[in-house]
Every structure is written in structure tokens, then in C-alpha cells.
Write an enzyme that holds these catalytic residues in place. Sequence first.
Site, PDB file in Angstrom:
ATOM      1  N   THR A  31       0.836  -1.235  -0.070  1.00 15.72           N
ATOM      2  CA  THR A  31       0.069  -0.180  -0.036  1.00 15.72           C
ATOM      3  C   THR A  31       0.885   1.323   0.070  1.00 15.72           C
ATOM      4  OG1 THR A  31      -1.586  -1.052   1.212  1.00 15.72           O
ATOM      5  CG2 THR A  31      -1.876   1.162   1.290  1.00 15.72           C
TER       6      THR A  31
ATOM      7  N   GLU B  55       9.107  10.259   9.397  1.00 13.12           N
ATOM      8  CA  GLU B  55       7.898  11.074   9.482  1.00 13.12           C
ATOM      9  C   GLU B  55       6.730  10.303   9.210  1.00 13.12           C
ATOM     10  OE1 GLU B  55       7.599  14.678   9.847  1.00 13.12           O
ATOM     11  OE2 GLU B  55       5.564  13.653  10.430  1.00 13.12           O
TER      12      GLU B  55
ATOM     13  N   VAL C 140       4.129   7.996  12.181  1.00 10.13           N
ATOM     14  CA  VAL C 140       3.427   8.567  12.907  1.00 10.13           C
ATOM     15  C   VAL C 140       2.426   9.434  12.186  1.00 10.13           C
ATOM     16  CG1 VAL C 140       2.820  10.074  15.146  1.00 10.13           C
ATOM     17  CG2 VAL C 140       4.946   8.637  15.078  1.00 10.13           C
TER      18      VAL C 140
ATOM     19  N   GLY D  27      -6.980  -0.816   3.103  1.00 11.40           N
ATOM     20  CA  GLY D  27      -5.528  -0.858   3.414  1.00 11.40           C
ATOM     21  C   GLY D  27      -5.324   0.090   4.519  1.00 11.40           C
TER      22      GLY D  27
ATOM     23  N   LYS E 219       3.004   4.664  18.053  1.00  8.79           N
ATOM     24  CA  LYS E 219       3.169   5.954  17.545  1.00  8.79           C
ATOM     25  C   LYS E 219       3.416   6.865  18.809  1.00  8.79           C
ATOM     26  CE  LYS E 219       0.152   4.736  13.693  1.00  8.79           C
ATOM     27  NZ  LYS E 219      -0.872   4.564  13.125  1.00  8.79           N
TER      28      LYS E 219
HETATM   29  N1  HSE Z   1      -3.199   0.695  10.793  1.00  3.83           N
HETATM   30  C1  HSE Z   1      -3.097   2.178  10.934  1.00  3.83           C
HETATM   31  C2  HSE Z   1      -4.091   2.908  11.094  1.00  3.83           C
HETATM   32  C3  HSE Z   1      -2.095   2.712   9.592  1.00  3.83           C
HETATM   33  O1  HSE Z   1      -5.056   2.530  10.954  1.00  3.83           O
HETATM   34  O2  HSE Z   1      -4.004   4.128  11.648  1.00  3.83           O
HETATM   35  C4  HSE Z   1      -1.300   3.879   9.635  1.00  3.83           C
HETATM   36  O3  HSE Z   1      -0.492   3.874  10.723  1.00  3.83           O
END
Ligand code: HSE
Length: 438
Positions: free
Chosen positions: A13, A130, A133, A188, A206
Amino acid sequence: MEPIKIGLLGLGTVGGGTVNVLTRNAQEIARRAGRGIQISHAAAKYFNPNLIHGLDQIIHISKDAWAVVNDPEVKIIVELIGGDTIARDLILKAIENGKQIVTANKALIAKHGNAIFKAAQNKGVTVAFEAAVAGGIPIIKALREGLTANHIHWIAGIINGTANFILTEMRTKGRNFEEVLAEAQACGYAEADPTFDVMGIDAAHKLTILASIAFGIPLQFDKVYTEGINHIDPIDVAYAQELGYRIKLVGITKHVDTGIELRVHPALIPEPCLLANVDGVMNAVLVQGDAVGSTLYYGAGAGSEPTASAVVADIVDVVRTLTTDPEHRVPHLAFQPKEMSNLPILSIEQVETAYYLRLNVEDKVGVMAGIASILATEGISIEAIQQKEQPDGAQWVPLIMLTHEVTELCMNKAIQRIETLEHVKGSVVRIRLEQLDS
Ligand code: HSE
């Protein structure tokens, strides 16, 4: 000047999005970076050629990621395969080979970032992250550079798009959990293992990174208190809304007198607060600094091209710094490596928050007095109480309480005692409540 050659690990993705953005905006990006950027070598186990429009621009594509990190032509490795085992080995090897690194891998940085940054510093290379997060939101740059004058008081973020999407659909359409999660996976947004989204682990990765950059502390993923949205009952989403709150999965890190709070959990947020209105897969991060006050960063936290936007920004940043002295580059975690602090991370029992409580009680004289007396002995002050109407003759009625701030330890003790009361049935539902005022 010759274009700089980059090696790409992963064409999923985010990898596919990165190829698309680099190809589509090649000229503008080169004008910004000062030279062209060419993906000369890519490795992927599998990819969908129909979703990637610049594949013909890549000189070699294979399944061998090691060949990419060992390719002498490649100057920058862009790691987009995820996970924290093979990706870690590949990145450490690439650093050893003197390559610059760009990664979107939050789990890797949260768990192994301290060692990776040390290796990079010894070798004089940069590791840019970058995209790790909040997807396309440039929050790392904002915190590390834009807010560098500030003492940061706290950060509160909606930093998992999938969990936010699930809670939003539950609240606005009454949809069920599994159905919404399947949709997030199809788009995705979700992690390869979606329990990372639902259980708060992805948000904890994060938050670990944000806390380090905000407070100059080492990355300490294992100390994050992490609670997911799996136990959120739609009835509490509805009751919270009636009281003027929305339930969000939030990551909160706070610098308090006794140390650093580091926690991910669902929380009631007052509806007028902007963060409460961040819906769907969107992310937002609210930062409270002493000089600037509150600043809010909002945008797509997941998805192919939003995340690629951050990846490509990092590539451009790295290209620009190639000619600078490694000693004078922006430090990976904002603070100079020798200036990191060992402030303690507080246990969740030490954290003070307000609470939403839901109890099933018998509708009898004296029941409320018994509960109030326990709360009073634990020093818990009640802000609001509401007994929900039930059909005539119902023996058990839901009782909703909002409390003022109290330590989790006191709340645990009170709940334990309340649950032993004869006129209270089952477990007390407890969700933390955050006013998020400055
Ligand atoms: N799985 C994560 C989300 C993807 O849904 O925020 C981005 O880090």
C-alpha cells in the site's frame, strides 16, 4: 547533477503509493530536492502492478531485499515492509553499509529505535521516520523543529485511523465492530494484524515516538499503558453522546511533576473539543506547549498516498542533508543524544483522570448512598449522576456517573468495593474522561 538512487523495500500500500507520488511529481520534487530522485532497485515479495503506475521507472525489481541494501549504487534505503524482525536486520545492515534510511515503520522505531539511532549516529547517517506517526500529517517535523522553542506540557492524539473509523461508524450508523473492521482492512488502513489497531498497540507505537521527541526521553514502548476499543459497548457510546461527549481511542503523553504519563485508551472527549470531531479514518494530534499554547494537526493518518506524502518528504529531506555535516543535522529524537533525560514513566495507577462509570443497580432507597459513601472515602468527587429510565418493573437500572479527577489507584479501590455491594450487579464499566483544556 546525477539523480540520487534509492532502494525501495516493499511495494504494498505505502510502497506503491511512494512509487506513484515520486513518478507523478518527479519534476517538482527534483526542483525542491535540488536533484532528481530515481528508484533504482526495489524488492517486494508480491505486488499488484495495476495499482502502481511508475513501475517502468524502476531499473531492477526482485524479491531479494538484501540485494537492495547491499547495492553500492543505492544511497537511500526506503523501508516499507513493516514488522520489527527482518526490517530491523535490513535497516541495521543498510546503516552498516553507509546508506541513509527512510522508514514508515512505527513498530520498529518504537521498539528498536534507540539502537537504530545509535548505529546511525556512529555511522553519520540519517534515519527519517515522518510516515511512522499519523500518516501524512507532518507531526514529527512540527514537534522536532517547528515547536523546538517550547516546553511541551502534553500531547493528545487520535493516531489510529482504523480504531477511529470503527468508533465513528458505531456512533453515527450503529454498525457492528467486525463489519467496520473488515471495511478498514479492505481499504488498506488496518495493520497486517488488525488486533494492533483494535487493542491500541499501533497507537502505542506512535505515542512512544511522540513522547520521546516531545520530552527528550528514550523510546520506551514497553512502558506504555495500552487499552483497546474491543470492550467498548455501543450503549456507552450512546450514553456518552447524550452527556455531550464522544468516545475516542486517544494516545496521551503528559509531563507532570512526578514524571511522564504514557497511555493509550478509549476516553470520553467533550463534543466542543476539536479532537472529538475527528471522524472516520482521520487522525489529529493536539500539542500543548508553554509558548505556543495549543496547536492541532489534522489529516489522513493512513492510506497509500497520504503516507507516501510523508515518505517522499523524508526522502527529500535526506537528499538535502547529504551535503551537511552529520554532527549538525536535526537530532533523530529532537534532543541532542547526550541530552536525553531519564524522567520516570508513571504507572497507570499514578495517573489522574476523570471517569465515566456505568453501574447496574437495583432501583431501591439507599443504594445510591452506599455507592456515594464508597466514592467519598476514596476521595472521589462526583460531577454528575444520571439514572437511565427502564421499563416499569425492571429490577436493574443503569446508573451513569461522571467523576472529577482522581488517581487510577483510588478509582480501582472504589470500583472493587462497589462491585461487592449487594445491590450492584456485575462489573462497573469505567472509561476515562479527558477535558483536554489547556
Ligand atoms: N493501521 C494504521 C491506522 C495505519 O489505522 O492508523 C497507519 O499507521
